[in-house]
Design a protein around this motif. Structure first.
Motif, PDB file in Angstrom:
ATOM      1  N   TYR A   1     -40.297  43.905  -3.734  1.00 19.58           N
ATOM      2  CA  TYR A   1     -39.981  45.341  -3.659  1.00 19.58           C
ATOM      3  C   TYR A   1     -39.511  45.903  -4.990  1.00 19.58           C
ATOM      4  N   ASP A   2     -39.700  45.146  -6.079  1.00 22.95           N
ATOM      5  CA  ASP A   2     -39.418  45.679  -7.411  1.00 22.95           C
ATOM      6  C   ASP A   2     -40.685  46.382  -7.863  1.00 22.95           C
ATOM      7  N   ARG A   3     -40.730  47.677  -7.649  1.00 27.60           N
ATOM      8  CA  ARG A   3     -41.929  48.466  -7.952  1.00 27.60           C
ATOM      9  C   ARG A   3     -41.793  49.202  -9.286  1.00 27.60           C
ATOM     10  N   SER A   4     -40.877  48.738 -10.115  1.00 27.31           N
ATOM     11  CA  SER A   4     -40.633  49.417 -11.385  1.00 27.31           C
ATOM     12  C   SER A   4     -41.834  49.260 -12.315  1.00 27.31           C
ATOM     13  N   ILE A   5     -41.957  50.223 -13.205  1.00 22.20           N
ATOM     14  CA  ILE A   5     -43.024  50.185 -14.198  1.00 22.20           C
ATOM     15  C   ILE A   5     -42.800  48.996 -15.132  1.00 22.20           C
ATOM     16  N   ASP A   6     -41.539  48.722 -15.452  1.00 17.90           N
ATOM     17  CA  ASP A   6     -41.230  47.564 -16.299  1.00 17.90           C
ATOM     18  C   ASP A   6     -41.714  46.265 -15.665  1.00 17.90           C
ATOM     19  N   ARG A   7     -41.518  46.123 -14.361  1.00 16.04           N
ATOM     20  CA  ARG A   7     -41.959  44.906 -13.652  1.00 16.04           C
ATOM     21  C   ARG A   7     -43.471  44.796 -13.688  1.00 16.04           C
ATOM     22  N   PHE A   8     -44.162  45.910 -13.513  1.00 14.43           N
ATOM     23  CA  PHE A   8     -45.624  45.903 -13.566  1.00 14.43           C
ATOM     24  C   PHE A   8     -46.108  45.487 -14.953  1.00 14.43           C
ATOM     25  N   VAL A   9     -45.506  46.057 -15.986  1.00 19.38           N
ATOM     26  CA  VAL A   9     -45.913  45.742 -17.359  1.00 19.38           C
ATOM     27  C   VAL A   9     -45.665  44.266 -17.659  1.00 19.38           C
ATOM     28  N   ALA A  10     -44.521  43.741 -17.225  1.00 16.93           N
ATOM     29  CA  ALA A  10     -44.217  42.327 -17.441  1.00 16.93           C
ATOM     30  C   ALA A  10     -45.247  41.445 -16.747  1.00 16.93           C
ATOM     31  N   TRP A  11     -45.577  41.758 -15.494  1.00 14.17           N
ATOM     32  CA  TRP A  11     -46.584  40.986 -14.767  1.00 14.17           C
ATOM     33  C   TRP A  11     -47.944  41.114 -15.438  1.00 14.17           C
ATOM     34  N   PHE A  12     -48.323  42.315 -15.796  1.00 17.91           N
ATOM     35  CA  PHE A  12     -49.624  42.566 -16.401  1.00 17.91           C
ATOM     36  C   PHE A  12     -49.755  41.821 -17.729  1.00 17.91           C
TER      37      PHE A  12
END
Length: 69
Positions: free
Chosen positions: A53-64
């Motif tokens: 449920y961490d839908r932050s943009i930072d989390r997405f960028v880190a995963w990407f």
């Protein structure tokens, strides 16, 4: 917001695991909600990240970025 005519089809593809979500299947409302909160919708994340449920943009960028190295 107008009623979504594609809710039934969208729900079939929705990967969000937050079950009480009132926007499930209503992609326009989902995008608007998450954008207002500085987040991305769960459908943009892989299952293991979406479940946090961490839908932050930072989390997405880190995963990407992790997947592209």
């Amino acid at each position: 917001m107008a009623q979504c005519v594609n809710i039934a089809e969208n729900k079939k593809m929705c990967t969000c695991t937050y079950e009480p979500c009132p926007r499930k299947g209503n992609c326009c409302a989902c995008l608007l909600y998450h954008r207002r909160h500085g987040e991305l919708p769960g459908c943009l994340f892989p299952p293991e990240v979406e479940r946090t449920y961490d839908r932050s943009i930072d989390r997405f960028v880190a995963w990407f970025n992790r997947g592209r190295k």
